[in-house]
Scaffold this motif. Structure first.
Motif, PDB file in Angstrom:
ATOM      1  N   LEU A 156       0.823  -1.212   0.000  1.00  0.00           N
ATOM      2  CA  LEU A 156       0.000   0.000   0.000  1.00  0.00           C
ATOM      3  C   LEU A 156       0.853   1.256   0.000  1.00  0.00           C
ATOM      4  O   LEU A 156       0.506   2.258  -0.641  1.00  0.00           O
ATOM      5  N   ALA A 157       1.983   1.213   0.698  1.00  0.00           N
ATOM      6  CA  ALA A 157       2.910   2.349   0.681  1.00  0.00           C
ATOM      7  C   ALA A 157       3.439   2.581  -0.729  1.00  0.00           C
ATOM      8  O   ALA A 157       3.525   3.729  -1.203  1.00  0.00           O
ATOM      9  N   GLN A 158       3.799   1.506  -1.417  1.00  0.00           N
ATOM     10  CA  GLN A 158       4.317   1.648  -2.773  1.00  0.00           C
ATOM     11  C   GLN A 158       3.237   2.109  -3.742  1.00  0.00           C
ATOM     12  O   GLN A 158       3.531   2.731  -4.765  1.00  0.00           O
ATOM     13  N   TRP A 159       1.999   1.803  -3.406  1.00  0.00           N
ATOM     14  CA  TRP A 159       0.875   2.261  -4.222  1.00  0.00           C
ATOM     15  C   TRP A 159       0.617   3.756  -4.036  1.00  0.00           C
ATOM     16  O   TRP A 159      -0.039   4.387  -4.855  1.00  0.00           O
ATOM     17  N   GLY A 160       1.140   4.317  -2.930  1.00  0.00           N
ATOM     18  CA  GLY A 160       0.977   5.740  -2.673  1.00  0.00           C
ATOM     19  C   GLY A 160       0.014   6.083  -1.562  1.00  0.00           C
ATOM     20  O   GLY A 160      -0.343   7.252  -1.372  1.00  0.00           O
ATOM     21  N   VAL A 161      -0.408   5.088  -0.780  1.00  0.00           N
ATOM     22  CA  VAL A 161      -1.323   5.330   0.340  1.00  0.00           C
ATOM     23  C   VAL A 161      -0.562   5.971   1.489  1.00  0.00           C
ATOM     24  O   VAL A 161       0.551   5.562   1.829  1.00  0.00           O
ATOM     25  N   LEU A 162      -1.164   6.980   2.095  1.00  0.00           N
ATOM     26  CA  LEU A 162      -0.581   7.650   3.253  1.00  0.00           C
ATOM     27  C   LEU A 162      -1.520   7.518   4.455  1.00  0.00           C
ATOM     28  O   LEU A 162      -2.740   7.460   4.298  1.00  0.00           O
ATOM     29  N   ASP A 163      -0.936   7.494   5.619  1.00  0.00           N
ATOM     30  CA  ASP A 163      -1.704   7.409   6.871  1.00  0.00           C
ATOM     31  C   ASP A 163      -0.797   7.972   7.954  1.00  0.00           C
ATOM     32  O   ASP A 163       0.064   7.273   8.460  1.00  0.00           O
ATOM     33  N   MET A 269     -10.260  13.294  17.952  1.00  0.00           N
ATOM     34  CA  MET A 269      -8.853  12.904  17.911  1.00  0.00           C
ATOM     35  C   MET A 269      -8.634  11.704  17.007  1.00  0.00           C
ATOM     36  O   MET A 269      -7.649  11.631  16.265  1.00  0.00           O
ATOM     37  N   ALA A 270      -9.558  10.745  17.048  1.00  0.00           N
ATOM     38  CA  ALA A 270      -9.428   9.579  16.168  1.00  0.00           C
ATOM     39  C   ALA A 270      -9.521   9.990  14.701  1.00  0.00           C
ATOM     40  O   ALA A 270      -8.790   9.472  13.852  1.00  0.00           O
ATOM     41  N   THR A 271     -10.391  10.944  14.409  1.00  0.00           N
ATOM     42  CA  THR A 271     -10.645  11.326  13.023  1.00  0.00           C
ATOM     43  C   THR A 271      -9.505  12.152  12.427  1.00  0.00           C
ATOM     44  O   THR A 271      -9.175  12.003  11.248  1.00  0.00           O
ATOM     45  N   ILE A 272      -8.871  13.005  13.204  1.00  0.00           N
ATOM     46  CA  ILE A 272      -7.775  13.813  12.679  1.00  0.00           C
ATOM     47  C   ILE A 272      -6.486  12.997  12.540  1.00  0.00           C
ATOM     48  O   ILE A 272      -5.569  13.378  11.801  1.00  0.00           O
ATOM     49  N   THR A 273      -6.417  11.850  13.194  1.00  0.00           N
ATOM     50  CA  THR A 273      -5.177  11.080  13.258  1.00  0.00           C
ATOM     51  C   THR A 273      -4.529  10.802  11.900  1.00  0.00           C
ATOM     52  O   THR A 273      -3.337  11.048  11.733  1.00  0.00           O
ATOM     53  N   PRO A 274      -5.242  10.295  10.896  1.00  0.00           N
ATOM     54  CA  PRO A 274      -4.559  10.002   9.634  1.00  0.00           C
ATOM     55  C   PRO A 274      -4.125  11.237   8.858  1.00  0.00           C
ATOM     56  O   PRO A 274      -3.247  11.156   7.994  1.00  0.00           O
ATOM     57  N   ALA A 275      -4.741  12.382   9.161  1.00  0.00           N
ATOM     58  CA  ALA A 275      -4.519  13.588   8.360  1.00  0.00           C
ATOM     59  C   ALA A 275      -3.690  14.660   9.058  1.00  0.00           C
ATOM     60  O   ALA A 275      -3.338  15.665   8.436  1.00  0.00           O
ATOM     61  N   THR A 325      -9.542   9.223   7.151  1.00  0.00           N
ATOM     62  CA  THR A 325      -8.748   8.807   6.002  1.00  0.00           C
ATOM     63  C   THR A 325      -9.305   9.392   4.710  1.00  0.00           C
ATOM     64  O   THR A 325      -8.547   9.845   3.840  1.00  0.00           O
ATOM     65  N   ILE A 326     -10.625   9.392   4.580  1.00  0.00           N
ATOM     66  CA  ILE A 326     -11.245  10.023   3.410  1.00  0.00           C
ATOM     67  C   ILE A 326     -10.967  11.527   3.411  1.00  0.00           C
ATOM     68  O   ILE A 326     -10.689  12.130   2.362  1.00  0.00           O
ATOM     69  N   SER A 327     -11.001  12.140   4.594  1.00  0.00           N
ATOM     70  CA  SER A 327     -10.698  13.574   4.706  1.00  0.00           C
ATOM     71  C   SER A 327      -9.262  13.869   4.286  1.00  0.00           C
ATOM     72  O   SER A 327      -8.988  14.901   3.670  1.00  0.00           O
ATOM     73  N   LEU A 328      -8.348  12.968   4.627  1.00  0.00           N
ATOM     74  CA  LEU A 328      -6.958  13.127   4.167  1.00  0.00           C
ATOM     75  C   LEU A 328      -6.923  13.153   2.647  1.00  0.00           C
ATOM     76  O   LEU A 328      -6.233  13.995   2.044  1.00  0.00           O
ATOM     77  N   GLY A 329      -7.665  12.245   2.018  1.00  0.00           N
ATOM     78  CA  GLY A 329      -7.702  12.220   0.561  1.00  0.00           C
ATOM     79  C   GLY A 329      -8.288  13.486  -0.031  1.00  0.00           C
ATOM     80  O   GLY A 329      -7.935  13.887  -1.145  1.00  0.00           O
ATOM     81  N   GLY A 338       3.857  17.985   1.054  1.00  0.00           N
ATOM     82  CA  GLY A 338       4.223  17.457  -0.249  1.00  0.00           C
ATOM     83  C   GLY A 338       3.185  16.605  -0.948  1.00  0.00           C
ATOM     84  O   GLY A 338       3.444  16.083  -2.032  1.00  0.00           O
ATOM     85  N   GLN A 339       1.988  16.447  -0.355  1.00  0.00           N
ATOM     86  CA  GLN A 339       0.965  15.594  -0.952  1.00  0.00           C
ATOM     87  C   GLN A 339      -0.310  16.396  -1.186  1.00  0.00           C
ATOM     88  O   GLN A 339      -0.862  16.970  -0.248  1.00  0.00           O
ATOM     89  N   SER A 340      -0.774  16.430  -2.411  1.00  0.00           N
ATOM     90  CA  SER A 340      -2.012  17.138  -2.719  1.00  0.00           C
ATOM     91  C   SER A 340      -3.182  16.157  -2.714  1.00  0.00           C
ATOM     92  O   SER A 340      -3.027  14.969  -3.004  1.00  0.00           O
ATOM     93  N   GLY A 341      -4.355  16.671  -2.364  1.00  0.00           N
ATOM     94  CA  GLY A 341      -5.558  15.862  -2.297  1.00  0.00           C
ATOM     95  C   GLY A 341      -6.580  16.287  -3.330  1.00  0.00           C
ATOM     96  O   GLY A 341      -6.268  17.001  -4.292  1.00  0.00           O
ATOM     97  N   LEU A 342      -7.816  15.870  -3.102  1.00  0.00           N
ATOM     98  CA  LEU A 342      -8.871  16.097  -4.080  1.00  0.00           C
ATOM     99  C   LEU A 342      -9.113  17.572  -4.347  1.00  0.00           C
ATOM    100  O   LEU A 342      -9.304  17.972  -5.502  1.00  0.00           O
TER     101      LEU A 342
END
Length: 407
Positions: A156-163, A269-275, A325-329, A338-342
């Motif tokens: 997943l990391a090589q696919w470009g997934v971030l968390d 706090m749980a929701t902001i964690t990935p982003a 995670t969806i919010s991060l996207g 360095g990562q742009s989203g939708l």
């Protein structure tokens, strides 16, 4: 011996200590929410992870998560018992500023608290022996693979997934595993069981909030501007979620509820964690409001559908991890990390985040349900009706949280 930056090393030691404190904080949070005869049972399930998971992490866990298997699903055992890793080695090579051992310890604290999150869903329904087996197998077959796939250079990391700090790895997997556990063990006999100590819930929330700064800010794994942004994003999202949940519940029920306020804080706090380290401050406000409202809706739907997730692990952590995670996207900004989203036109990254969190949630749900069924073949998972009526503190552990007069 390498020369380390004392400030960065001290920061990582502090962050590791803060994340460790979250596990006792979780025990207090769950212990306060549990019924008066099941306080020690739920707290013990949380505290025992400190011991069991540490043994697992040093023996095989770290190696399976962070060695070998680049682009794969799981690592190898080349660093079992930390073989080949001298305590003088730098994390990430000479360019980093602290010993690798503190990174090992930091990641271990994440491994400790993640399966402990699940316990709130099946409070007073699962035998301690079955839980210990669950604790070991769930890490081996759910937590370790997702750590490797996302944080350990896996597929997943090589696919470009971030968390950033665990939306998929921690909260989505634990939350949906909790839901599967609820479906497997069924409903409590006494669903009207009330929290035994709301002040204890408040103490637990305070410790979790305090520890979450290490959880999120420390996940930058160095000290820079992103570290401070992740710290502030964590507090801002938690605060907006707290007040959002409070207002919604106040309007709907006519009174401001303390447990609701505290639950909203944890949801934020749980929701902001990935982003936390990928989005600007204004996005943390939006994410906090989304957490307070959508996690509240999830809990209400859970109640409507009759799912007996006793302490709302799915609604708060599972859905928080998915929403975050969806919010991060959506909100990731190239100017931040360095990562742009939708919203910056990167629909591809958004879809990767959505698919990754769905994979994590579905896999954790299905595997957990099947794993409990297998465990039940060897040792009974669900306690007897008599034990449940008596309470697990007395029936399983032979102890009471309070003197009889206090009950």
């Amino acid at each position: 011996m390498a020369t380390f930056d004392t400030g960065t090393t001290a920061f990582m030691i502090l962050s590791t200590s803060l994340v460790m404190l979250m596990t006792p904080g979780l025990a207090f949070f769950y212990g306060g929410l549990a019924g008066k005869r099941n306080i020690l049972g739920i707290m013990m399930q949380t505290f025992v992870s400190l011991g069991i998971t540490t043994i697992m992490w040093i023996s095989v866990g770290y190696s399976l998560c962070f060695s070998g298997g680049e682009g794969g699903i799981i690592g190898d055992l080349s660093h079992a018992f930390l073989k080949g890793i001298p305590f003088t080695e730098s994390f990430g090579g000479a360019g980093e500023q602290y010993p690798v051992y503190i990174f090992i310890a930091y990641q271990m604290m994440f491994a400790i608290i993640t399966p402990a999150l699940i316990t709130g869903a099946f409070v007073n329904r699962v035998t301690f022996k079955a839980y210990l087996v669950f604790l070991v197998l769930w890490q081996l077959f759910v937590y370790y693979p997702f750590v490797h796939m996302i944080w350990g250079g896996g597929i997943l990391a090589q696919w470009g997934v971030l968390d950033f700090a665990g939306g998929v790895v921690v909260h989505a997997t634990a939350g949906f595993a909790a839901l599967a556990s609820v479906f497997y063990v069924g409903k409590r006999r006494d669903k009207a069981s009330k929290p035994n100590s709301i002040p204890l819930v408040a103490i637990g929330t305070g410790l979790l909030w305090f520890g979450w700064y290490g959880f999120n800010a420390g996940s930058e794994l160095k000290v820079n501007a992103v570290t401070t942004l992740a710290f502030l994003n964590t507090d801002v999202a938690a605060s907006f979620a707290t007040i959002t949940w409070l207002i919604i519940e106040w309007v709907r029920e006519g009174k401001p509820k303390f447990v609701g306020l505290l639950t909203g804080a944890v949801a934020g706090m749980a929701t902001i964690t990935p982003a936390a380290g990928f989005v600007p401050l204004w996005a943390a406000i939006v994410i906090g409001i989304a957490a307070g409202s959508l996690c509240y809706v999830a809990v209400q739907l859970k109640n409507k559908w009759g799912w007996d997730d006793a302490l709302d692990v799915w609604g708060v952590h599972g859905m928080g991890g998915v929403i975050g995670t969806i919010s991060l996207g959506i909100f990731a900004s190239a100017a931040v990390n360095g990562q742009s989203g939708l919203i910056e036109g990167n629909g591809g990254f958004f879809m990767k985040e959505v698919v990754a969190v769905l994979i994590g949630a579905v896999y954790a749900f299905v595997f957990t349900y099947l794993m409990l069924a297998v465990i039940n073949l060897f040792t009974k998972v669900k306690v007897s009706e008599e034990m449940e009526d008596l309470g697990l503190d007395e029936s399983l552990h032979g102890e009471r949280a309070y003197d009889e007069g206090a009950l």
